[in-house]
Every structure is written in structure tokens, then in C-alpha cells.
Design a protein around this motif. Structure first.
Motif, PDB file in Angstrom:
ATOM      1  N   LEU A   4      -4.800   9.098   1.874  1.00 58.41           N
ATOM      2  CA  LEU A   4      -4.854   7.853   1.119  1.00 58.41           C
ATOM      3  C   LEU A   4      -3.497   7.154   1.117  1.00 58.41           C
ATOM      4  CD1 LEU A   4      -6.566   5.947  -0.524  1.00 58.41           C
ATOM      5  CD2 LEU A   4      -6.076   7.322  -2.571  1.00 58.41           C
ATOM      6  N   VAL A   5      -2.425   7.925   0.976  1.00 61.32           N
ATOM      7  CA  VAL A   5      -1.078   7.341   1.035  1.00 61.32           C
ATOM      8  C   VAL A   5      -0.835   6.736   2.414  1.00 61.32           C
ATOM      9  CG1 VAL A   5       1.386   7.875   1.020  1.00 61.32           C
ATOM     10  CG2 VAL A   5      -0.111   8.848  -0.735  1.00 61.32           C
ATOM     11  N   THR A   6      -1.191   7.484   3.462  1.00 59.16           N
ATOM     12  CA  THR A   6      -1.009   6.992   4.832  1.00 59.16           C
ATOM     13  C   THR A   6      -1.845   5.741   5.077  1.00 59.16           C
ATOM     14  OG1 THR A   6      -0.645   9.260   5.580  1.00 59.16           O
ATOM     15  CG2 THR A   6      -1.159   7.623   7.258  1.00 59.16           C
ATOM     16  N   PHE A   7      -3.058   5.736   4.544  1.00 63.06           N
ATOM     17  CA  PHE A   7      -3.943   4.597   4.701  1.00 63.06           C
ATOM     18  C   PHE A   7      -3.352   3.344   4.070  1.00 63.06           C
ATOM     19  CE2 PHE A   7      -7.510   2.102   2.884  1.00 63.06           C
ATOM     20  CZ  PHE A   7      -8.107   1.696   4.065  1.00 63.06           C
ATOM     21  N   ARG A   8      -2.793   3.492   2.885  1.00 62.30           N
ATOM     22  CA  ARG A   8      -2.242   2.324   2.201  1.00 62.30           C
ATOM     23  C   ARG A   8      -0.991   1.812   2.905  1.00 62.30           C
ATOM     24  NH1 ARG A   8      -3.265   2.407  -4.198  1.00 62.30           N
ATOM     25  NH2 ARG A   8      -2.892   0.213  -3.767  1.00 62.30           N
ATOM     26  N   LEU A   9      -0.157   2.728   3.392  1.00 61.78           N
ATOM     27  CA  LEU A   9       1.040   2.303   4.118  1.00 61.78           C
ATOM     28  C   LEU A   9       0.679   1.607   5.424  1.00 61.78           C
ATOM     29  CD1 LEU A   9       3.387   5.387   3.577  1.00 61.78           C
ATOM     30  CD2 LEU A   9       3.784   3.065   2.754  1.00 61.78           C
ATOM     31  N   SER A  10      -0.254   2.191   6.165  1.00 63.37           N
ATOM     32  CA  SER A  10      -0.637   1.588   7.441  1.00 63.37           C
ATOM     33  C   SER A  10      -1.300   0.234   7.226  1.00 63.37           C
ATOM     34  CB  SER A  10      -1.564   2.534   8.206  1.00 63.37           C
ATOM     35  OG  SER A  10      -2.780   2.752   7.487  1.00 63.37           O
ATOM     36  N   GLY A  11      -2.108   0.116   6.172  1.00 62.64           N
ATOM     37  CA  GLY A  11      -2.728  -1.163   5.868  1.00 62.64           C
ATOM     38  C   GLY A  11      -1.700  -2.228   5.522  1.00 62.64           C
ATOM     39  N   THR A  78     -13.502   5.897  -6.853  1.00 71.79           N
ATOM     40  CA  THR A  78     -14.756   6.649  -6.849  1.00 71.79           C
ATOM     41  C   THR A  78     -14.646   7.905  -5.984  1.00 71.79           C
ATOM     42  OG1 THR A  78     -15.990   4.597  -7.147  1.00 71.79           O
ATOM     43  CG2 THR A  78     -17.221   6.508  -6.359  1.00 71.79           C
ATOM     44  N   ALA A  79     -13.915   7.787  -4.874  1.00 76.00           N
ATOM     45  CA  ALA A  79     -13.834   8.894  -3.923  1.00 76.00           C
ATOM     46  C   ALA A  79     -12.898  10.011  -4.390  1.00 76.00           C
ATOM     47  CB  ALA A  79     -13.383   8.376  -2.559  1.00 76.00           C
ATOM     48  N   VAL A  80     -11.739   9.647  -4.925  1.00 72.72           N
ATOM     49  CA  VAL A  80     -10.730  10.674  -5.240  1.00 72.72           C
ATOM     50  C   VAL A  80     -10.400  10.759  -6.724  1.00 72.72           C
ATOM     51  CG1 VAL A  80      -9.694  10.426  -2.946  1.00 72.72           C
ATOM     52  CG2 VAL A  80      -8.756   9.121  -4.861  1.00 72.72           C
ATOM     53  N   GLY A  81     -10.902   9.853  -7.528  1.00 74.74           N
ATOM     54  CA  GLY A  81     -10.588   9.859  -8.947  1.00 74.74           C
ATOM     55  C   GLY A  81      -9.499   8.857  -9.281  1.00 74.74           C
ATOM     56  N   ARG A  82      -9.506   8.386 -10.520  1.00 78.23           N
ATOM     57  CA  ARG A  82      -8.568   7.345 -10.946  1.00 78.23           C
ATOM     58  C   ARG A  82      -7.115   7.807 -10.870  1.00 78.23           C
ATOM     59  NH1 ARG A  82      -9.760   2.865 -13.862  1.00 78.23           N
ATOM     60  NH2 ARG A  82     -11.832   3.707 -14.282  1.00 78.23           N
ATOM     61  N   ARG A  83      -6.851   9.044 -11.306  1.00 76.36           N
ATOM     62  CA  ARG A  83      -5.464   9.515 -11.327  1.00 76.36           C
ATOM     63  C   ARG A  83      -4.903   9.654  -9.925  1.00 76.36           C
ATOM     64  NH1 ARG A  83      -4.060  14.766 -14.797  1.00 76.36           N
ATOM     65  NH2 ARG A  83      -4.605  13.250 -16.430  1.00 76.36           N
ATOM     66  N   ARG A  84      -5.672  10.258  -9.024  1.00 72.50           N
ATOM     67  CA  ARG A  84      -5.167  10.443  -7.664  1.00 72.50           C
ATOM     68  C   ARG A  84      -4.981   9.110  -6.946  1.00 72.50           C
ATOM     69  NH1 ARG A  84      -8.007  15.720  -4.812  1.00 72.50           N
ATOM     70  NH2 ARG A  84      -7.179  17.286  -6.267  1.00 72.50           N
ATOM     71  N   GLU A  85      -5.872   8.176  -7.198  1.00 75.17           N
ATOM     72  CA  GLU A  85      -5.729   6.863  -6.574  1.00 75.17           C
ATOM     73  C   GLU A  85      -4.469   6.174  -7.073  1.00 75.17           C
ATOM     74  OE1 GLU A  85      -5.766   2.679  -6.170  1.00 75.17           O
ATOM     75  OE2 GLU A  85      -6.057   3.686  -8.099  1.00 75.17           O
ATOM     76  N   LEU A  86      -4.218   6.274  -8.357  1.00 77.28           N
ATOM     77  CA  LEU A  86      -3.019   5.665  -8.937  1.00 77.28           C
ATOM     78  C   LEU A  86      -1.756   6.311  -8.373  1.00 77.28           C
ATOM     79  CD1 LEU A  86      -2.514   4.720 -12.636  1.00 77.28           C
ATOM     80  CD2 LEU A  86      -0.753   6.031 -11.476  1.00 77.28           C
ATOM     81  N   VAL A  87      -1.734   7.645  -8.342  1.00 77.90           N
ATOM     82  CA  VAL A  87      -0.559   8.363  -7.829  1.00 77.90           C
ATOM     83  C   VAL A  87      -0.332   8.053  -6.352  1.00 77.90           C
ATOM     84  CG1 VAL A  87       0.411  10.644  -7.359  1.00 77.90           C
ATOM     85  CG2 VAL A  87      -0.708  10.193  -9.551  1.00 77.90           C
ATOM     86  N   ALA A  88      -1.426   7.960  -5.580  1.00 74.76           N
ATOM     87  CA  ALA A  88      -1.294   7.661  -4.158  1.00 74.76           C
ATOM     88  C   ALA A  88      -0.647   6.301  -3.941  1.00 74.76           C
ATOM     89  CB  ALA A  88      -2.667   7.708  -3.485  1.00 74.76           C
ATOM     90  N   GLY A  89      -1.033   5.319  -4.751  1.00 72.82           N
ATOM     91  CA  GLY A  89      -0.426   4.003  -4.635  1.00 72.82           C
ATOM     92  C   GLY A  89       1.060   4.025  -4.938  1.00 72.82           C
TER      93      GLY A  89
END
Length: 221
Positions: A4-11, A78-89
Motif C-alpha cells: 500500500l505504501v509503494t502503491f501510494r508513492l508510485s501513484g 475496507t481492504a486493510v482497515g482504517r488504522r493501517r490505511e492511515l499509517v500507510a499514508g
């Protein structure tokens, strides 16, 4: 988390928004090191660079967190949960701003300094840029679209927040992120003696900003 981190950086890179903070970074570095820094001026230059680039780091973090469409963010939650999505960002934003800071630390070693700084000055300079990364990322997150939906309001609050940090830091190192305090200390060769207060204050305000962002994101999604 890592995908998810890689996805956001590449995007973010593919969106070409990355050129905005990169151009800001190069502009600041060109101004600071245009005439060359004489021997003994390395740490003051690093302190100025870190303080000014905090705004660029905030802009970069805001751009990365803004880049993801709202629908895509909801899918990630929905896929990874609110906390993990926030931390990934936040991790993606920290990696981005950290890369910009690395350029700011390495660039003058080849272009700006008349002499290579000693290990202590290089360490202090890198540490100040790290504090700027943390504070800038927190400011950028607090002004990102999940918090402020209006782009105009977001940009105004980001710039106004940075100016407020500078104004408050002139009054007391504990009043805000001590940007002017670390600049003043570096220019007067007092940074080692005042470093403890500067680091503690910067970390405390950065942590408060990131916690505030997490709290707002939990409410607004």
C-alpha cells in the motif's frame, strides 16, 4: 502495508505532482548555495535549509495525501482497515519527504560547500532536516483533503500554519516547532548546548500534529 505504501508513492510519482515539491526544493537549494558557503558556515547553512524546506516538505506530504481519490481511499480502508490505511499514508509521506531531505543534505557536499563539513556538523545538519521532515509531514497531513476539502483553504492554512510556526518560534522554543531557534543557535555556534530543548519541542509538536491528523481522520474517514 508495504504494497500500500509503494502503491501510494508510485501513484504520486506517476501523477507528476512530485515535480512541484522537487522544483521548490531545487529553488531553495539554488538560492542558499548559489554563492558557495565558506569554511565554517556549513552548519548555519544546513539550519537555514532545514527551516525553509519545512514548507516544501509540508507541500509534498499534502500533495501525496491529496493524490489518492476519496473512493480509492475508502477501498483501501475496507481492504486493510482504517488504522493501517492511515499509517500507510503517513509512511509514504515520510518516505517522500525524507528523500527530499536527503537530497538537501547531500547536494551541498558536491556543489555548495567550500570544504566538506566534519562528522558532527553533518550529523547536526541531517538531524535538523529530520526534524523538519517530521514537522512538515505533520503540517502537510493536517492540511490534506481528508481534513480540509477545499484546495484553496488547504493551501492558505498550510502557508499560514508555516508562518505561524515561524512567528511563535521567535517567542519561545516551546511555543511551536523551534525553527528560528535552531537557526539562531546554529548561527551563534550554540546548537550543541540547546539541542535537547530543540529536539524535544520539535518532536512534541510533530507528534501532536500527527495525532491530531489521526483523530480527525478517524472521524471523517
Amino acid at each position: 502495508m508495504i504494497p500500500l505504501v509503494t502503491f501510494r508513492l508510485s501513484g504520486y510519482v506517476r501523477s507528476h505532482r512530485i515535480f512541484q515539491p522537487v522544483l521548490g526544493l531545487l529553488a531553495v537549494l539554488s538560492i542558499i548555495y548559489a554563492t558557495g558557503v565558506p569554511a565554517g558556515g556549513e552548519l548555519p547553512s544546513y539550519s537555514d535549509s532545514a527551516g525553509i524546506l519545512m514548507l516544501v516538505f509540508a507541500w509534498a506530504a499534502r500533495g501525496l495525501l491529496d493524490n489518492e481519490p476519496d473512493e480509492q481511499r475508502l477501498i483501501a480502508i475496507t481492504a486493510v482497515g482504517r488504522r493501517r490505511e492511515l499509517v500507510a499514508g503517513l509512511l509514504a509521506a515520510l518516505l517522500l519527504t525524507g528523500a527530499l531531505a536527503l537530497v538537501a543534505v547531500v547536494f551541498p557536499l558536491f556543489v555548495g560547500f567550500a570544504e566538506t563539513p566534519g562528522g558532527a556538523d553533518l550529523g547536526y545538519g541531517a538531524g535538523l532536516h529530520l526534524l523538519a521532515v517530521l514537522a512538515g509531514t505533520a503540517l502537510g497531513a493536517l492540511t490534506s483533503r481528508p481534513v480540509l476539502a477545499s484546495p484553496a483553504a488547504s493551501a492558505a492554512v498550510l502557508v499560514g500554519g508555516y508562518m505561524a510556526i515561524l512567528l511563535l518560534s521567535s517567542a519561545s522554543p516551546w511555543a511551536s516547532v523551534p525553527v528560528l531557534d535552531w537557526m539562531n543557535a546554529a548561527h551563534h555556534h550554540e546548537l550543541p548546548d540547546r539541542l535537547g530543548v530543540i529536539v524535544a519541542s520539535a518532536l512534541a509538536w510533530s507528534a501532536a500534529g500527527l495525532a491530531g491528523y489521526a483523530a480527525v481522520r478517524r472521524v471523517r474517514g
